[in-house]
Design an enzyme around this catalytic site. Structure first.
Site, short mmCIF file in Angstrom:
data_model
loop_
_atom_site.label_atom_id
_atom_site.label_comp_id
_atom_site.label_asym_id
_atom_site.label_seq_id
_atom_site.Cartn_x
_atom_site.Cartn_y
_atom_site.Cartn_z
N TYR A 1 -66.78 -5.20 -1.67
CA TYR A 1 -68.09 -4.62 -1.35
C TYR A 1 -67.92 -3.16 -0.95
O TYR A 1 -67.08 -2.84 -0.11
CB TYR A 1 -68.73 -5.41 -0.21
CG TYR A 1 -70.02 -4.82 0.31
CD1 TYR A 1 -71.14 -4.73 -0.51
CD2 TYR A 1 -70.11 -4.35 1.62
CE1 TYR A 1 -72.31 -4.18 -0.05
CE2 TYR A 1 -71.30 -3.80 2.10
CZ TYR A 1 -72.39 -3.72 1.25
OH TYR A 1 -73.56 -3.17 1.70
N ASP B 1 -68.12 4.01 -20.06
CA ASP B 1 -69.46 4.28 -19.48
C ASP B 1 -69.31 4.93 -18.11
O ASP B 1 -69.96 4.53 -17.15
CB ASP B 1 -70.28 2.99 -19.40
CG ASP B 1 -71.76 3.27 -19.12
OD1 ASP B 1 -72.21 4.43 -19.32
OD2 ASP B 1 -72.48 2.33 -18.71
N LYS C 1 -69.99 7.31 -15.25
CA LYS C 1 -71.16 8.06 -14.79
C LYS C 1 -71.19 7.95 -13.27
O LYS C 1 -70.56 7.04 -12.69
CB LYS C 1 -72.44 7.53 -15.41
CG LYS C 1 -72.67 6.04 -15.21
CD LYS C 1 -73.95 5.60 -15.88
CE LYS C 1 -74.07 4.08 -15.88
NZ LYS C 1 -75.31 3.62 -16.51
N GLU D 1 -73.26 6.78 -11.24
CA GLU D 1 -73.75 5.48 -10.74
C GLU D 1 -72.65 4.41 -10.76
O GLU D 1 -72.78 3.40 -10.07
CB GLU D 1 -74.93 4.98 -11.57
CG GLU D 1 -76.19 5.81 -11.47
CD GLU D 1 -76.26 6.94 -12.48
OE1 GLU D 1 -75.19 7.41 -12.96
OE2 GLU D 1 -77.38 7.37 -12.80
N ASN D 2 -71.63 4.60 -11.58
CA ASN D 2 -70.53 3.63 -11.64
C ASN D 2 -69.37 4.00 -10.73
O ASN D 2 -68.33 3.35 -10.76
CB ASN D 2 -70.03 3.47 -13.08
CG ASN D 2 -70.97 2.62 -13.92
OD1 ASN D 2 -71.76 1.86 -13.36
ND2 ASN D 2 -70.90 2.76 -15.22
N ASP E 1 -67.94 -1.53 -12.76
CA ASP E 1 -68.63 -1.91 -13.98
C ASP E 1 -67.82 -1.68 -15.26
O ASP E 1 -67.99 -0.68 -15.95
CB ASP E 1 -70.00 -1.22 -14.09
CG ASP E 1 -70.87 -1.94 -15.10
OD1 ASP E 1 -70.34 -2.82 -15.82
OD2 ASP E 1 -72.07 -1.65 -15.18
N1 ADE Z 1 -73.37 -2.66 -6.50
C1 ADE Z 1 -72.70 -3.04 -7.58
N2 ADE Z 1 -71.43 -3.34 -7.28
C2 ADE Z 1 -71.29 -3.13 -5.95
C3 ADE Z 1 -70.22 -3.25 -5.02
N3 ADE Z 1 -69.01 -3.64 -5.44
N4 ADE Z 1 -70.44 -2.93 -3.74
C4 ADE Z 1 -71.65 -2.51 -3.36
N5 ADE Z 1 -72.70 -2.37 -4.17
C5 ADE Z 1 -72.52 -2.68 -5.46
#
Ligand code: ADE
Length: 299
Positions: free
Chosen positions: A92, A137, A139, A141-142, A155
């Site tokens: 997380y 991919d 970016k 956001e990833n 991702d």
């Molecule tokens: N959103 C997608 N993957 C996550 C992650 N590993 N920790 C927190 N938010 C996320």
């Protein structure tokens, strides 16, 4: 980690949805037995079947498993399934992603932080490519942020494993009829349906470094079609405010010919990975210890 038994959904308390995609969703979840918090990616089997994506989900899992000890990628702790879903129990990341962080500075992202993240992303890509994995991919956001605000690449749903051949040049290069990636960061070879290799990640690296330094991506337009036109012509404006060494690095990454990009050359060539890692924009950063270096911040 070796578990005595396979985990099940009921081992977790699902707290909230962190993200959604065509595949399903990512949920914040606490493992009841230990109190540990995870991000659980829940992939719907019906979606995999309908879209013929079961193989890609397997590839994603294999890539995550291969990268378990990689400090710059989101760690996979467990996997399990039930009749409806696959579950990937991931590390997380509590501080959102690089896009959120850039937005929080409202266009005044500190240059030293931009430099640091440029170096960290370069190191992450190097480690990834050394293991024969391309992301495809990349970016903001990833790029999730760990507890201490280091980057964690996530991702791998569009990831690919390539097999290095004995000369170090990869085989299995793929031509794809369908576009994978995100408009702003997609490489010209993907748009032109040419062979796609690890150089596509170097193109995206150039786009992200440009955005870290200038507060906006290099290719921006009203719609994806117009963005693609700009990318295919490599139409980039370097603002006067952009430091010379940053512009020079981006200029050497945003090269239409994939082989001409900095970092794409074979070892020993002028544009090999060492040349990328020692570029003046990032060579003041201690890249050997980057994952344990505190991120630069003013307060
Ligand atoms: N959103 C997608 N993957 C996550 C992650 N590993 N920790 C927190 N938010 C996320």
């Amino acid at each position: 980690m070796v578990e005595a038994r396979k985990l099940e959904p009921r081992d977790f308390q699902f707290v909230e949805i962190l993200g959604r995609g065509a595949y399903g969703r990512v949920a914040k979840a606490v493992r009841k037995e230990t109190g540990e918090t995870f991000a659980v990616k829940i992939i719907e089997k019906a979606h995999l079947k309908k879209e013929n994506k079961a193989r890609q989900a397997l590839i994603e899992r294999n890539i995550l498993a291969k990268l378990r000890d990689h400090p710059g990628t989101v760690r996979l702790h467990h996997t399990f399934q039930d009749p409806e879903n696959l579950y990937f129990v991931l590390e997380y990341c509590p501080n959102g992603d690089l896009m959120d962080l850039m937005n929080s500075f409202e266009g005044r992202f500190p240059l030293e932080l931009a430099r640091f993240y440029s170096a960290e992303l370069t190191v992450i890509l190097d480690l990834l490519h050394q293991r024969g994995i391309i992301h495809r991919d990349l970016k903001p956001e990833n790029l999730l942020l760990s507890q201490d605000f280091h980057l964690k690449l996530s991702d791998f749903g569009t990831g690919k494993e390539i097999n290095p051949d004995p000369d170090g040049t990869e085989i299995n290069r793929e031509r794809r009829g369908t576009f994978v990636g995100t408009a702003e960061y997609v490489s010209p070879e993907v748009l032109l349906d040419q062979e796609v290799g690890r150089e596509a990640d170097l193109w995206a690296l150039g786009c992200i470094i440009y955005q870290l330094v200038n507060g906006r991506p290099p290719f921006q337009a009203m719609n994806d079609y117009l963005i693609f036109e700009q990318i295919k012509e490599n139409r980039v404006n370097y603002p006067d405010t952009m430091p010379y060494d940053a512009a020079d690095l981006v200029n050497k990454l945003l090269v239409l010919d994939p082989k001409g990009r900095l970092g794409a050359g074979n070892p020993g060539e002028a544009n090999d990975m060492d040349a990328l890692k020692s570029h003046p924009f990032i060579n003041s950063i201690d890249i050997a210890n980057i994952f344990t270096t505190p991120i630069p911040c003013d307060n």
